[in-house]
Design a protein around this motif. Structure first.
Motif, PDB file in Angstrom:
ATOM      1  N   ARG A 116      40.453  11.878  20.873  1.00 33.21           N
ATOM      2  CA  ARG A 116      41.399  11.358  21.851  1.00 33.21           C
ATOM      3  C   ARG A 116      41.997  12.552  22.582  1.00 33.21           C
ATOM      4  NH1 ARG A 116      39.190   6.877  21.604  1.00 33.21           N
ATOM      5  NH2 ARG A 116      40.004   5.230  20.274  1.00 33.21           N
ATOM      6  N   GLN A 117      42.265  12.366  23.884  1.00 35.52           N
ATOM      7  CA  GLN A 117      42.897  13.418  24.673  1.00 35.52           C
ATOM      8  C   GLN A 117      44.092  12.862  25.420  1.00 35.52           C
ATOM      9  OE1 GLN A 117      39.734  15.025  27.158  1.00 35.52           O
ATOM     10  NE2 GLN A 117      39.376  16.640  25.659  1.00 35.52           N
ATOM     11  N   VAL A 118      45.082  13.708  25.561  1.00 33.64           N
ATOM     12  CA  VAL A 118      46.262  13.367  26.347  1.00 33.64           C
ATOM     13  C   VAL A 118      46.804  14.663  26.947  1.00 33.64           C
ATOM     14  CG1 VAL A 118      47.890  13.556  24.396  1.00 33.64           C
ATOM     15  CG2 VAL A 118      48.462  12.113  26.356  1.00 33.64           C
ATOM     16  N   ASP A 119      47.305  14.579  28.179  1.00 34.90           N
ATOM     17  CA  ASP A 119      47.954  15.720  28.807  1.00 34.90           C
ATOM     18  C   ASP A 119      49.447  15.594  28.592  1.00 34.90           C
ATOM     19  OD1 ASP A 119      45.531  16.722  29.719  1.00 34.90           O
ATOM     20  OD2 ASP A 119      45.701  15.772  31.682  1.00 34.90           O
ATOM     21  N   VAL A 120      50.080  16.693  28.216  1.00 40.45           N
ATOM     22  CA  VAL A 120      51.522  16.725  28.016  1.00 40.45           C
ATOM     23  C   VAL A 120      52.121  17.888  28.793  1.00 40.45           C
ATOM     24  CG1 VAL A 120      51.458  15.617  25.738  1.00 40.45           C
ATOM     25  CG2 VAL A 120      51.361  18.100  25.892  1.00 40.45           C
ATOM     26  N   ARG A 121      53.326  17.689  29.283  1.00 34.86           N
ATOM     27  CA  ARG A 121      54.039  18.761  29.973  1.00 34.86           C
ATOM     28  C   ARG A 121      55.140  19.264  29.056  1.00 34.86           C
ATOM     29  NH1 ARG A 121      53.885  21.083  34.476  1.00 34.86           N
ATOM     30  NH2 ARG A 121      52.660  19.489  35.518  1.00 34.86           N
ATOM     31  N   ALA A 122      54.951  20.465  28.529  1.00 36.13           N
ATOM     32  CA  ALA A 122      55.956  21.100  27.672  1.00 36.13           C
ATOM     33  C   ALA A 122      57.054  21.680  28.551  1.00 36.13           C
ATOM     34  CB  ALA A 122      55.314  22.198  26.828  1.00 36.13           C
ATOM     35  N   GLY A 123      58.266  21.574  28.064  1.00 40.04           N
ATOM     36  CA  GLY A 123      59.396  22.122  28.795  1.00 40.04           C
ATOM     37  C   GLY A 123      60.544  22.377  27.842  1.00 40.04           C
ATOM     38  N   ALA A 124      61.745  22.486  28.392  1.00 38.07           N
ATOM     39  CA  ALA A 124      62.916  22.748  27.568  1.00 38.07           C
ATOM     40  C   ALA A 124      63.258  21.548  26.701  1.00 38.07           C
ATOM     41  CB  ALA A 124      64.104  23.111  28.455  1.00 38.07           C
ATOM     42  N   GLY A 125      63.027  20.345  27.206  1.00 37.45           N
ATOM     43  CA  GLY A 125      63.261  19.129  26.429  1.00 37.45           C
ATOM     44  C   GLY A 125      61.992  18.740  25.692  1.00 37.45           C
ATOM     45  N   ALA A 126      62.120  17.802  24.803  1.00 38.06           N
ATOM     46  CA  ALA A 126      60.969  17.389  23.990  1.00 38.06           C
ATOM     47  C   ALA A 126      60.139  16.332  24.704  1.00 38.06           C
ATOM     48  CB  ALA A 126      61.454  16.842  22.654  1.00 38.06           C
ATOM     49  N   VAL A 127      58.828  16.380  24.472  1.00 31.42           N
ATOM     50  CA  VAL A 127      57.913  15.362  24.953  1.00 31.42           C
ATOM     51  C   VAL A 127      57.209  14.785  23.722  1.00 31.42           C
ATOM     52  CG1 VAL A 127      56.031  17.009  25.367  1.00 31.42           C
ATOM     53  CG2 VAL A 127      56.042  14.841  26.570  1.00 31.42           C
ATOM     54  N   HIS A 128      57.005  13.467  23.734  1.00 31.73           N
ATOM     55  CA  HIS A 128      56.386  12.800  22.591  1.00 31.73           C
ATOM     56  C   HIS A 128      55.199  11.993  23.087  1.00 31.73           C
ATOM     57  CE1 HIS A 128      56.142   9.530  19.453  1.00 31.73           C
ATOM     58  NE2 HIS A 128      55.962  10.637  18.771  1.00 31.73           N
ATOM     59  N   ALA A 129      54.091  12.058  22.351  1.00 31.66           N
ATOM     60  CA  ALA A 129      52.908  11.251  22.675  1.00 31.66           C
ATOM     61  C   ALA A 129      52.361  10.655  21.391  1.00 31.66           C
ATOM     62  CB  ALA A 129      51.847  12.118  23.354  1.00 31.66           C
ATOM     63  N   VAL A 130      51.832   9.434  21.502  1.00 32.80           N
ATOM     64  CA  VAL A 130      51.184   8.762  20.381  1.00 32.80           C
ATOM     65  C   VAL A 130      49.714   8.619  20.726  1.00 32.80           C
ATOM     66  CG1 VAL A 130      51.111   6.678  18.961  1.00 32.80           C
ATOM     67  CG2 VAL A 130      53.309   7.493  19.860  1.00 32.80           C
ATOM     68  N   LEU A 131      48.849   9.065  19.823  1.00 31.25           N
ATOM     69  CA  LEU A 131      47.412   8.914  20.000  1.00 31.25           C
ATOM     70  C   LEU A 131      46.920   7.881  19.001  1.00 31.25           C
ATOM     71  CD1 LEU A 131      48.169  12.092  20.629  1.00 31.25           C
ATOM     72  CD2 LEU A 131      45.743  12.137  21.110  1.00 31.25           C
ATOM     73  N   HIS A 132      46.103   6.945  19.489  1.00 34.41           N
ATOM     74  CA  HIS A 132      45.631   5.829  18.660  1.00 34.41           C
ATOM     75  C   HIS A 132      44.126   5.899  18.433  1.00 34.41           C
ATOM     76  CE1 HIS A 132      49.412   4.073  20.286  1.00 34.41           C
ATOM     77  NE2 HIS A 132      49.487   3.592  19.069  1.00 34.41           N
ATOM     78  N   TRP A 133      43.711   5.508  17.240  1.00 35.91           N
ATOM     79  CA  TRP A 133      42.300   5.373  16.874  1.00 35.91           C
ATOM     80  C   TRP A 133      42.053   3.953  16.392  1.00 35.91           C
ATOM     81  CZ3 TRP A 133      44.881   9.908  16.521  1.00 35.91           C
ATOM     82  CH2 TRP A 133      44.238  11.046  17.003  1.00 35.91           C
ATOM     83  N   PRO A 134      40.783   3.510  16.460  1.00 34.02           N
ATOM     84  CA  PRO A 134      40.486   2.177  15.923  1.00 34.02           C
ATOM     85  C   PRO A 134      40.872   2.088  14.455  1.00 34.02           C
ATOM     86  CG  PRO A 134      38.602   3.078  17.110  1.00 34.02           C
ATOM     87  CD  PRO A 134      39.618   4.188  16.983  1.00 34.02           C
ATOM     88  N   ALA A 135      41.299   0.905  14.037  1.00 36.82           N
ATOM     89  CA  ALA A 135      41.622   0.691  12.620  1.00 36.82           C
ATOM     90  C   ALA A 135      40.375   0.918  11.789  1.00 36.82           C
ATOM     91  CB  ALA A 135      42.149  -0.735  12.413  1.00 36.82           C
ATOM     92  N   ALA A 136      40.560   1.321  10.542  1.00 35.14           N
ATOM     93  CA  ALA A 136      39.441   1.663   9.662  1.00 35.14           C
ATOM     94  C   ALA A 136      38.428   0.537   9.555  1.00 35.14           C
ATOM     95  CB  ALA A 136      39.966   2.030   8.279  1.00 35.14           C
ATOM     96  N   SER A 137      38.837  -0.716   9.663  1.00 30.97           N
ATOM     97  CA  SER A 137      37.931  -1.850   9.535  1.00 30.97           C
ATOM     98  C   SER A 137      37.200  -2.165  10.844  1.00 30.97           C
ATOM     99  CB  SER A 137      38.688  -3.088   9.075  1.00 30.97           C
ATOM    100  OG  SER A 137      39.678  -3.416  10.025  1.00 30.97           O
TER     101      SER A 137
END
Length: 139
Positions: A116-137
Motif C-alpha cells: 500500500r502507498q500513501v503520500d503524506v506531508r510532514a510538517g510542524a504538526g502531526a499527520v496521521h494516515a491509516v493503511l488497509h489490507w484485505p482481511a486474512a480470510s
C-alpha cells in the motif's frame, strides 16, 4: 542573552517539559527516528504516550474489520528531495510513528505480499494516515 530574550523562550521550554501537543512543538528527534508497536493494550498506551515526539503517525489495519495488522515493512521516500529515504523498517505495526523533516513523502508499506502507498506531508504538526489490507480470510 538579554532578560527579554530569556522570557520569550521560557514558555517554549515549559511546553516541552510538560508534554505539549505536537501542534505546539515541532518534533525534535532526528529525521528517520521511529517507534513501532501497539499490539497489546499496554503497547498501545506506550505508543500513545510518546506520539507527540513524531510528526507522521501511521496505523495498519484490515479493511472492513478494522483489526490491527502487524508485521508490516515500511519505507519512506521524499518526493521533494531526491535521494532522501528511510527504511526499510521491518516487522512494524500496528502503530508506526516517525519523525521527518518538513516535506512530502511517499510511504510504501508491505504486508502479506500486498503493498500500500500513501503520500503524506510532514510538517510542524502531526499527520496521521491509516493503511488497509484485505482481511486474512479475503483473497
Amino acid at each position: 542573552m538579554k532578560v527579554h530574550d530569556i522570557l520569550r523562550i521560557v514558555p517554549v521550554v515549559a511546553m516541552v517539559l510538560h508534554g505539549a501537543s505536537a501542534s505546539a512543538v515541532t518534533p525534535v528527534l532526528a529525521a528517520g527516528t521511529h517507534a513501532s508497536g501497539g499490539i497489546s493494550a499496554e503497547g498501545r498506551q506506550e505508543m500513545l504516550a510518546k506520539k507527540d515526539l513524531y510528526n507522521v503517525r501511521l496505523t495498519f489495519a484490515e479493511a472492513g474489520t478494522g483489526a490491527y495488522v502487524a508485521g508490516v515493512t515500511v519505507r519512506l521516500e521524499s518526493t521533494d528531495r531526491k535521494g532522501v529515504s528511510f527504511g526499510p523498517f521491518a516487522d512494524c505495526g500496528p502503530l508506526f510513528y516517525v519523525a521527518l523533516r518538513p516535506g512530502l513523502y511517499r510511504v510504501s508499506a508491505s504486508y502479506a505480499g500486498v503493498t500500500r502507498q500513501v503520500d503524506v506531508r510532514a510538517g510542524a504538526g502531526a499527520v496521521h494516515a491509516v493503511l488497509h489490507w484485505p482481511a486474512a480470510s479475503e483473497p
